[in-house]
Design an enzyme around this catalytic site. Structure first.
Site, PDB file in Angstrom:
ATOM      1  N   PHE A 266      71.703  13.174  11.647  1.00  0.00           N
ATOM      2  CA  PHE A 266      72.234  12.601  10.331  1.00  0.00           C
ATOM      3  C   PHE A 266      72.899  13.856   9.652  1.00  0.00           C
ATOM      4  O   PHE A 266      72.814  13.857   8.305  1.00  0.00           O
ATOM      5  CB  PHE A 266      71.157  12.033   9.506  1.00  0.00           C
ATOM      6  CG  PHE A 266      70.866  10.492  10.103  1.00  0.00           C
ATOM      7  CD1 PHE A 266      71.557   9.355   9.717  1.00  0.00           C
ATOM      8  CD2 PHE A 266      69.670  10.267  11.099  1.00  0.00           C
ATOM      9  CE1 PHE A 266      71.102   8.252  10.264  1.00  0.00           C
ATOM     10  CE2 PHE A 266      69.625   9.111  11.812  1.00  0.00           C
ATOM     11  CZ  PHE A 266      70.074   8.021  11.062  1.00  0.00           C
TER      12      PHE A 266
ATOM     13  N   GLY B 241      77.228   3.603   5.394  1.00  0.00           N
ATOM     14  CA  GLY B 241      77.466   1.981   5.105  1.00  0.00           C
ATOM     15  C   GLY B 241      76.513   0.952   5.462  1.00  0.00           C
ATOM     16  O   GLY B 241      75.553   1.646   6.213  1.00  0.00           O
TER      17      GLY B 241
ATOM     18  N   CYS C   5      71.828  -1.568   5.655  1.00  0.00           N
ATOM     19  CA  CYS C   5      70.350  -1.079   5.208  1.00  0.00           C
ATOM     20  C   CYS C   5      70.545   0.130   4.238  1.00  0.00           C
ATOM     21  O   CYS C   5      70.137  -0.055   3.058  1.00  0.00           O
ATOM     22  CB  CYS C   5      69.747  -0.320   6.596  1.00  0.00           C
ATOM     23  SG  CYS C   5      69.170  -1.848   7.617  1.00  0.00           S
TER      24      CYS C   5
END
Length: 445
Positions: free
Chosen positions: A247, A255, A258
């Site tokens: 990440f 988007g 979640c």
């Protein structure tokens, strides 16, 4: 074990199918008759790699069935899994209407001991509310538990069958033992907590991942101003085991179903206990603003966008899914239309879903990447589909009216661009103008 999974959205359908793959008898329930009819015909209402094949094999083996008969499914099951949607309300809170309705129906229908599991993402304290609703209508004992899911769309089957961990939140030793046995074939990393902690783990996990994304996007924006390369920066950061590389990929923001929903819900949860979650509010703000950098870069190249033809590749929020919920493409295309641009859009899977959800005229939906790019003044790449990676830059240059490329996902390398005619802008990397890196003035000390 015999399971009833209530709700056949992403979480319910994938979970039910994967539990059947492990050898359990699974009945998936949904009150939308047309969806059940499609599933019984072997049609899959969502695009998820590998899911259709698993549905076919487990249906043929007799381990997986689909029905709208909630009563029958509940009576046959040992474990009832609630996986209905909890969409956001206008204020960002989770809408618990569906889950409360299901709880009432379960309470009215159970006639012997059951374990009721909430897999939907719900605010802290919801499982207790669900248990209270069931208890109000039930005349038999039951146990309840929170078992949050951590799957990613596009890799949902793999994530479910190969989880990093399983979190079981329950106060019942009997329920904990049964749920350990159910999940044991998946992993040894099973943690049992209290119910409220399990509920919070899901929100905290997604909020932290969203924070990493917004953080690296902020670093990318600084990199563009000082002439550093965010990919080199992220690579160096990720080597620190305390940080990790996951990440830390710069782009146009997160988007999907979640992260946007869960970050807003956690902000609301904090607000209800009089806590101002300033960090998470900033994460959400950074993510929203990041999308509009695409527009700023287009205007840097083209100036006024009135009457300009802009090609958009990618409408899903990420590759390998047809999900367009909170996809960056919505705001980017809206901004382009507001500025008078002509938008030609293409996505290999998600175009129909996007068109249905967007509900605004003025977008030309194209049948191929080539048709979208043909004679456009610039190309904006918003989703890094494998199909796009297989198209050579030389082909793209031939299709475009002018060789202007905004790469919102950093799909192309500097080496690929060198020697081309592209005016190329990515995220957090030195820009290339006609294949030559732009020189950033040194900051005076």
């Amino acid at each position: 074990m015999k399971l009833a999974v209530i709700g056949t959205g992403y979480v319910g359908l994938v979970s039910g199918v994967c539990f059947a793959e492990l050898g359990n008898e699974v009945t998936c329930v949904d009150n939308v008759a047309s969806k059940i009819e499609r599933l019984n015909k072997g049609e899959v209402p969502i695009y998820e790699p590998g899911l259709k094949e698993l549905i076919a094999s487990n249906t043929d083996a007799g381990r997986l069935t689909f029905t709208s008969d909630l009563t029958a499914a509940i009576n046959q099951a040992e474990i009832i899994i609630i996986a209905v949607g909890t969409p956001s309300l206008p204020n960002g809170e989770a809408n618990l209407t569906f889950i409360e309705k299901v709880a009432e129906e379960i309470g009215r229908e159970i006639h012997d001991y059951k374990i009721v599991v909430v897999k939907s993402t719900v605010p802290v304290g919801t499982n207790e509310k669900v248990a209270a609703i069931i208890e109000k209508h039930a005349s038999v004992p039951f146990d309840y538990a929170s078992v949050p899911e951590f799957l990613r769309e596009g890799t949902a089957v793999s994530d479910t069958l190969n989880p990093d961990r399983i979190i079981i939140g329950t106060e019942s030793d009997r329920a904990a033992q049964a749920l350990r046995e159910l999940h044991a074939p998946l992993t040894e990393r099973i943690t049992v907590t209290d119910v409220r902690s399990a509920e919070m783990i899901k929100y905290a996990s997604n909020a932290f991942l969203a924070t990493k994304i917004s953080f690296i996007n902020e670093i990318a924006n600084i990199c563009e101003k000082v002439g550093a390369n965010v990919e080199e920066v992220a690579g160096g950061m990720g080597l620190d085991h305390r940080i990790g590389s996951s990440f830390l990929r710069a782009g146009i923001g997160y988007g999907g179903s979640c992260f946007p929903k869960d970050t807003q819900a956690l902000i609301q949860i904090a607000g209800h206990v009089n806590y101002d979650f300033k960090l998470l509010k900033s994460v959400v703000e950074v993510n929203r603003d990041q999308r509009f950098n695409v527009i700023h870069k287009l205007e840097t190249i083209l100036g006024d966008l009135e009457g300009r033809t802009i090609a958009v590749w990618g409408l899903a929020f990420k590759p390998e899914t047809d999900d367009v919920r909170d996809a960056p493409a919505f705001e980017i295309i809206s901004a382009l239309l507001d500025k008078g641009a002509v938008v030609k859009a293409y996505d290999p899977i998600a175009a129909h879903n996007f068109e249905q959800s967007f509900g605004r005229p003025g977008v030309i939906y194209c049948e191929s990447a080539e048709v979208a790019a043909l004679h456009a003044d610039a190309l904006c790449l918003l989703t890094e589909w494998k199909q796009f990676k297989q198209i050579s830059l030389q082909e793209i240059q031939q299709w475009l009216k002018s060789p202007n490329l905004i790469d919102g996902r950093n799909m192309y390398s500097e080496e690929q661009l060198v020697g081309t005619d592209f005016v190329y802008y990515s995220v957090g990397r030195p820009s290339l103008n006609r294949g030559v890196r732009e020189q950033i003035p040194l900051v005076s000390l």
